[in-house]
Motif scaffolding. Sequence first.
Motif, PDB file in Angstrom:
ATOM      1  N   LEU A   1       0.545  -1.093  -0.130  1.00 20.39           N
ATOM      2  CA  LEU A   1       0.060   0.376   0.055  1.00 20.39           C
ATOM      3  C   LEU A   1       0.652   1.235   0.025  1.00 20.39           C
ATOM      4  O   LEU A   1       1.970   1.159   0.447  1.00 20.39           O
ATOM      5  CB  LEU A   1      -0.868   0.074   1.297  1.00 20.39           C
ATOM      6  N   PRO A   2       0.577   2.317  -0.192  1.00 24.82           N
ATOM      7  CA  PRO A   2       1.076   3.639  -0.049  1.00 24.82           C
ATOM      8  C   PRO A   2       1.282   4.267   0.840  1.00 24.82           C
ATOM      9  O   PRO A   2       1.609   5.478   0.510  1.00 24.82           O
ATOM     10  CB  PRO A   2       0.448   4.433  -1.283  1.00 24.82           C
ATOM     11  N   TRP A   3       1.111   3.548   1.781  1.00 30.26           N
ATOM     12  CA  TRP A   3       1.322   4.398   2.970  1.00 30.26           C
ATOM     13  C   TRP A   3       1.810   3.213   3.825  1.00 30.26           C
ATOM     14  O   TRP A   3       1.878   1.762   4.331  1.00 30.26           O
ATOM     15  CB  TRP A   3      -0.356   4.395   3.545  1.00 30.26           C
ATOM     16  N   SER A   4       2.399   3.461   4.918  1.00 29.44           N
ATOM     17  CA  SER A   4       3.209   3.534   6.375  1.00 29.44           C
ATOM     18  C   SER A   4       2.254   3.185   7.337  1.00 29.44           C
ATOM     19  O   SER A   4       0.901   3.980   7.919  1.00 29.44           O
ATOM     20  CB  SER A   4       4.250   3.699   6.565  1.00 29.44           C
TER      21      SER A   4
ATOM     22  N   GLY B   1     -12.200  -4.321  -4.439  1.00 23.09           N
ATOM     23  CA  GLY B   1     -12.617  -3.227  -2.946  1.00 23.09           C
ATOM     24  C   GLY B   1     -11.906  -2.060  -2.441  1.00 23.09           C
ATOM     25  O   GLY B   1     -11.731  -1.509  -3.557  1.00 23.09           O
ATOM     26  N   TYR B   2     -12.674  -1.770  -1.696  1.00 27.67           N
ATOM     27  CA  TYR B   2     -12.771  -0.234  -1.134  1.00 27.67           C
ATOM     28  C   TYR B   2     -11.578   0.169  -1.019  1.00 27.67           C
ATOM     29  O   TYR B   2     -11.052   1.264  -1.440  1.00 27.67           O
ATOM     30  CB  TYR B   2     -13.361   0.108   0.031  1.00 27.67           C
TER      31      TYR B   2
ATOM     32  N   VAL C   1      -9.005   3.253  -2.982  1.00 26.20           N
ATOM     33  CA  VAL C   1      -8.698   4.785  -1.931  1.00 26.20           C
ATOM     34  C   VAL C   1      -7.189   4.633  -2.327  1.00 26.20           C
ATOM     35  O   VAL C   1      -5.553   5.209  -2.706  1.00 26.20           O
ATOM     36  CB  VAL C   1      -8.901   4.106  -0.356  1.00 26.20           C
ATOM     37  N   ALA C   2      -6.069   2.716  -2.455  1.00 26.40           N
ATOM     38  CA  ALA C   2      -4.859   3.146  -2.506  1.00 26.40           C
ATOM     39  C   ALA C   2      -4.522   3.351  -4.017  1.00 26.40           C
ATOM     40  O   ALA C   2      -3.471   4.522  -4.204  1.00 26.40           O
ATOM     41  CB  ALA C   2      -4.694   1.958  -2.240  1.00 26.40           C
ATOM     42  N   ASP C   3      -5.253   3.288  -4.878  1.00 30.51           N
ATOM     43  CA  ASP C   3      -5.367   3.697  -6.063  1.00 30.51           C
ATOM     44  C   ASP C   3      -5.385   5.540  -6.261  1.00 30.51           C
ATOM     45  O   ASP C   3      -4.578   5.457  -6.992  1.00 30.51           O
ATOM     46  CB  ASP C   3      -6.169   3.207  -6.939  1.00 30.51           C
ATOM     47  N   GLU C   4      -6.016   5.438  -5.231  1.00 34.44           N
ATOM     48  CA  GLU C   4      -6.382   7.761  -5.590  1.00 34.44           C
ATOM     49  C   GLU C   4      -5.032   8.129  -5.090  1.00 34.44           C
ATOM     50  O   GLU C   4      -4.858   8.773  -5.577  1.00 34.44           O
ATOM     51  CB  GLU C   4      -7.964   7.890  -4.686  1.00 34.44           C
ATOM     52  N   ILE C   5      -4.549   7.648  -3.640  1.00 39.70           N
ATOM     53  CA  ILE C   5      -3.485   7.831  -3.115  1.00 39.70           C
ATOM     54  C   ILE C   5      -2.267   8.045  -4.534  1.00 39.70           C
ATOM     55  O   ILE C   5      -1.526   9.249  -4.494  1.00 39.70           O
ATOM     56  CB  ILE C   5      -3.141   6.897  -2.271  1.00 39.70           C
ATOM     57  N   GLU C   6      -2.289   6.792  -4.858  1.00 39.80           N
ATOM     58  CA  GLU C   6      -0.692   6.769  -5.658  1.00 39.80           C
ATOM     59  C   GLU C   6      -0.459   7.860  -7.003  1.00 39.80           C
ATOM     60  O   GLU C   6       0.104   7.824  -7.256  1.00 39.80           O
ATOM     61  CB  GLU C   6      -1.114   5.096  -6.547  1.00 39.80           C
ATOM     62  N   SER C   7      -2.295   7.462  -7.210  1.00 35.73           N
ATOM     63  CA  SER C   7      -2.389   8.481  -8.247  1.00 35.73           C
ATOM     64  C   SER C   7      -1.780   9.740  -7.762  1.00 35.73           C
ATOM     65  O   SER C   7      -1.222  10.472  -8.543  1.00 35.73           O
ATOM     66  CB  SER C   7      -3.186   8.565  -8.999  1.00 35.73           C
TER      67      SER C   7
ATOM     68  N   VAL D   1       5.238   3.365  -5.367  1.00 36.05           N
ATOM     69  CA  VAL D   1       3.969   3.279  -6.466  1.00 36.05           C
ATOM     70  C   VAL D   1       5.416   1.970  -7.489  1.00 36.05           C
ATOM     71  O   VAL D   1       3.923   0.799  -7.908  1.00 36.05           O
ATOM     72  CB  VAL D   1       3.523   3.986  -7.087  1.00 36.05           C
ATOM     73  N   ALA D   2       5.752   2.065  -7.397  1.00 36.73           N
ATOM     74  CA  ALA D   2       6.585   1.345  -8.489  1.00 36.73           C
ATOM     75  C   ALA D   2       6.593  -0.074  -8.217  1.00 36.73           C
ATOM     76  O   ALA D   2       6.736  -1.351  -8.807  1.00 36.73           O
ATOM     77  CB  ALA D   2       8.374   1.622  -9.042  1.00 36.73           C
ATOM     78  N   ASP D   3       7.233  -0.152  -7.020  1.00 33.46           N
ATOM     79  CA  ASP D   3       7.309  -1.486  -5.626  1.00 33.46           C
ATOM     80  C   ASP D   3       6.017  -1.949  -6.795  1.00 33.46           C
ATOM     81  O   ASP D   3       6.021  -3.630  -6.974  1.00 33.46           O
ATOM     82  CB  ASP D   3       7.880  -1.811  -5.026  1.00 33.46           C
TER      83      ASP D   3
END
Length: 119
Positions: free
Chosen positions: A23-26, A41-42, A46-52, A96-98
């Motif tokens: 995920l794009p957060w820790s 899922g939800y 959310v992860a897709d939106e944060i990565e974007s 994001v790349a990983d």
Amino acid sequence: MATRSFVRSSDSPGKHPDSVRLLPWSNGDGNPCYLLGDGTGYVSRVADEIESLQLEMADDLTGHADDLLGCQRVSNRELRFLARGLTDSLRDVRRVADSRGARLCAAERSSGCVDGREA
């Protein structure tokens, strides 16, 4: 000892997850968080939106860096602030790349392809 946080998607109960997503957060300790699920899922959205958002912010910061480095009267404080922002942004983009790279590999394995070729 590093602690990893896992979030299990409840959108498809009973279905075995196709992959584990970084995920794009820790978590609160700065350790990576992962999502177990099918990617629909939800939390995945959310992860897709944060990565974007992270990628968009990296583009904006790169443009700001170009402008700032073109100025002759840049202070050391401004350069340190820029370096901190670029470092944080690079860390986000790398995550994001990983994450996307791991999901591509998992998709190739599940489709029977190895390095773009049929196995």
